[in-house]
Design a protein around this motif. Structure first.
Motif, mmCIF file in Angstrom:
data_model
loop_
_atom_site.group_PDB
_atom_site.id
_atom_site.type_symbol
_atom_site.label_atom_id
_atom_site.label_comp_id
_atom_site.label_asym_id
_atom_site.label_seq_id
_atom_site.Cartn_x
_atom_site.Cartn_y
_atom_site.Cartn_z
ATOM 1 N N PHE A 180 2.502 14.305 4.340
ATOM 2 C CA PHE A 180 2.200 14.704 5.711
ATOM 3 C C PHE A 180 0.887 14.086 6.152
ATOM 4 N N LEU A 181 0.860 13.641 7.403
ATOM 5 C CA LEU A 181 -0.362 13.109 7.974
ATOM 6 C C LEU A 181 -1.168 14.236 8.599
ATOM 7 N N PRO A 182 -2.480 14.107 8.609
ATOM 8 C CA PRO A 182 -3.322 15.170 9.194
ATOM 9 C C PRO A 182 -2.949 15.434 10.645
ATOM 10 N N GLY A 217 6.696 3.556 -0.561
ATOM 11 C CA GLY A 217 6.790 4.941 -0.996
ATOM 12 C C GLY A 217 7.567 5.782 -0.009
ATOM 13 N N GLN A 218 7.208 7.068 0.063
ATOM 14 C CA GLN A 218 7.883 7.977 0.988
ATOM 15 C C GLN A 218 7.197 7.966 2.341
ATOM 16 N N ILE A 219 7.993 8.014 3.388
ATOM 17 C CA ILE A 219 7.439 7.990 4.744
ATOM 18 C C ILE A 219 6.642 9.272 5.014
ATOM 19 N N PRO A 220 5.417 9.147 5.471
ATOM 20 C CA PRO A 220 4.605 10.332 5.807
ATOM 21 C C PRO A 220 5.034 10.915 7.153
ATOM 22 N N ILE A 221 4.979 12.221 7.257
ATOM 23 C CA ILE A 221 5.413 12.910 8.462
ATOM 24 C C ILE A 221 4.206 13.573 9.126
ATOM 25 N N PRO A 222 3.994 13.386 10.416
ATOM 26 C CA PRO A 222 2.874 14.046 11.104
ATOM 27 C C PRO A 222 3.143 15.540 11.259
ATOM 28 N N TYR A 223 2.066 16.346 11.184
ATOM 29 C CA TYR A 223 2.197 17.790 11.337
ATOM 30 C C TYR A 223 2.626 18.163 12.756
ATOM 31 N N SER A 224 2.029 17.499 13.732
ATOM 32 C CA SER A 224 2.290 17.867 15.123
ATOM 33 C C SER A 224 3.309 16.910 15.741
ATOM 34 N N PRO A 225 4.107 17.403 16.699
ATOM 35 C CA PRO A 225 5.121 16.564 17.342
ATOM 36 C C PRO A 225 4.492 15.379 18.071
ATOM 37 N N LEU A 226 5.177 14.241 18.001
ATOM 38 C CA LEU A 226 4.742 13.024 18.692
ATOM 39 C C LEU A 226 5.875 12.520 19.568
ATOM 40 N N LEU A 227 5.519 11.854 20.637
ATOM 41 C CA LEU A 227 6.544 11.303 21.519
ATOM 42 C C LEU A 227 7.120 10.003 20.976
ATOM 43 N N PHE A 228 6.272 9.225 20.292
ATOM 44 C CA PHE A 228 6.678 7.892 19.849
ATOM 45 C C PHE A 228 6.239 7.699 18.407
ATOM 46 N N MET A 261 0.843 -1.195 0.000
ATOM 47 C CA MET A 261 0.000 0.000 0.000
ATOM 48 C C MET A 261 0.880 1.247 0.000
ATOM 49 N N GLN A 262 0.551 2.248 -0.812
ATOM 50 C CA GLN A 262 1.309 3.483 -0.880
ATOM 51 C C GLN A 262 0.469 4.638 -0.359
ATOM 52 N N LEU A 263 1.089 5.402 0.580
ATOM 53 C CA LEU A 263 0.405 6.578 1.112
ATOM 54 C C LEU A 263 0.635 7.746 0.163
ATOM 55 N N ASN A 264 -0.409 8.499 -0.149
ATOM 56 C CA ASN A 264 -0.345 9.530 -1.180
ATOM 57 C C ASN A 264 0.106 10.884 -0.660
ATOM 58 N N SER A 265 0.100 11.077 0.641
ATOM 59 C CA SER A 265 0.472 12.377 1.194
ATOM 60 C C SER A 265 1.775 12.266 1.962
#
Length: 449
Positions: free
Chosen positions: A7-9, A25-36, A1-5
């Motif tokens: 950045f994650l919401p 594909g390319q690793i999606p990055i979350p907009y907000s900081p996450l601890l884990f 499965m390939q993620l199209n964005s």
């Protein structure tokens, strides 16, 4: 499965775990900081160059993907705690800031294609507990400034291109459990500076040391083994897990691994228990006798000294290392008999003493009854099971009666041979004479006619 964005919401999540799927594909990055954040065990192939600046995370794992490309210094912002990029295809130099900044506790870049030399300016505020750079193309020397990392527990730089002498200065680290230097180009003695530590501790907590497949040479000093105090203490059967225990909440997610030669095969230990003790000095150019002080390491479970040039006898004191499970001393020049004391090793599952100069009877009790001929072959002086060669049997000289009988037989045979030769010779002369006589008579008749 390939993620199209890319950045994650945005969300209020603190943990993002996408591990063990079939994402690519390319690793999606979350907009907000996450601890884990865990992207491990997928098929991701790329990532944004400054991906860590979006995270601000304490734990980031992208291990076991197919990510390639180089990393820039921008990767050092927004990351602390655990940074695990192992088992990918990253290349180029390791950003100096990852090692020099001192903000990380775990740096795991195992099995990539990183190259170049390691940075030498490591702060005295170093917080590293694990540095795992195994299986890359790193060259040069090991930075002496690593001695600033007093919390370091695991250092694995095996299977690289490092060219240096034995890092005895690491012996001052009070918490170092694991030291893996195998398959590099280290050279010289492993104990030439042990005298400098007469009044100080020297590798006081070391439990796994792997120096295999280098160019170490010279003799082993008995004092070197006597300094390994943690291997002289007996442990309970369970033991503690060596992990990044100083990172709150991380122990359940990250555990160090180690690959060692265990019972004749390379084995990956997904958890490093404090009861796992091993010394591997194989495939070097070490020589001289094996110090008796190795018998003081009563908690040792794996000992590999194969493919060197050790001489002398096997120390009887090894019989006191009763937790030993794997012993390999093959391909040396060891002589003398196999000590009967080794039958005290009731936990010994693998034994290899092949290709030495051992002599005498193989012990016939304890675990020795379970070892086949492969454990002893290449020692022409050994006898008894599992060899078919019995012990204590020598060829007795023939008795006088047998000698006399044999002599009489020899005389008779000689006479028959001589007689046969004489008869044959006479027959040949007569046959020849008969032909000459016929020729003479035939010639005379022709002359008179």
């Amino acid at each position: 499965m390939q993620l199209n964005s890319y950045f994650l919401p945005s969300s209020t999540l603190e943990i993002l775990d996408l591990s063990a799927n079939r994402l690519e594909g390319q690793i999606p990055i979350p907009y907000s900081p996450l601890l884990f954040v865990d992207y491990s065990h997928n098929n991701f192939s790329s990532v944004l160059p400054n991906f860590t600046s979006y995270l601000g995370t304490t734990y980031l794992s992208m291990s076991n993907n197919s990510i390639n490309g180089c990393m820039t210094d921008s990767v050092c912002s927004g990351i602390m705690g655990v940074f695990n990029l192992s088992y990918n295809n990253f290349s180029g130099p390791i950003p100096a800031c990852l090692i020099e900044s001192g903000g990380l506790m775990v740096l795991n870049l195992r099995e990539n294609n990183f190259e170049g030399t390691l940075p030498s300016k490591i702060t005295s505020e170093c917080t590293f507990q694990t540095i795992d750079l195994h299986g890359n193309k790193i060259e040069g020397k090991l930075p002496r400034a690593l001695s600033n990392c007093s919390k370091l527990e695991v250092l694995d730089i095996g299977n690289n291109l490092l060219l240096d002498t034995f890092p005895s200065w690491l012996g001052e680290l009070p918490n170092l459990y694991v030291l893996i230097l195998r398959s590099n180009q280290f050279y010289g003695s492993v104990d030439d500076v042990v005298g400098n530590y007469q009044t100080r501790e020297y590798f006081p907590t070391l439990q796994i040391i792997d120096l295999a497949a280098n160019n170490f040479s010279g003799n082993l000093n008995s004092k070197w083994f006597r300094k390994l105090k943690s291997m002289m203490m007996r442990f309970n059967s369970a033991g503690d897990i060596v992990s990044a225990k100083n990172i709150p909440g991380i122990q359940a997610f990250y555990q160090d691994t180690v690959v060692i030669t265990y019972k004749g095969s390379e084995v990956t230990f997904g958890r490093i228990l404090s009861t796992l003790t091993a010394i591997d000095l194989s495939n070097n150019r070490l020589e001289g006798t094996i110090p008796e002080s190795v018998g003081r390491l009563v908690s040792l479970r794996v000992l590999n000294m194969s493919h060197n040039a050790f001489t002398g006898k096997i120390p009887t004191q090894l019989g006191g290392v009763t937790d030993l499970e794997s012993l390999d001393m093959s391909c040396n020049q060891l002589a003398g008999e196999i000590p009967q004391e080794l039958t005290n090793l009731t936990s010994l599952a693998t034994l290899n003493l092949s290709d030495n100069r051992l002599v005498g009877k193989i012990p016939q009790s304890g675990q020795f009854l379970t070892f086949d001929i492969n454990s002893f072959e290449g020692n022409l002086g050994l006898c008894g099971p599992p060899f078919s060669k019995p012990c204590g049997v020598s060829l007795a000289p023939p008795s006088p009666a047998r000698v006399e009988k044999s002599s009489n037989v020899d005389v008779i045979l000689f006479l028959f041979v001589g007689l046969g030769f004489g008869v044959g010779f006479a027959a040949a002369i007569l046959m020849r004479w008969g032909r000459i006589r016929k020729w003479f008579v035939k010639s005379a008749r022709a002359l008179w006619t």
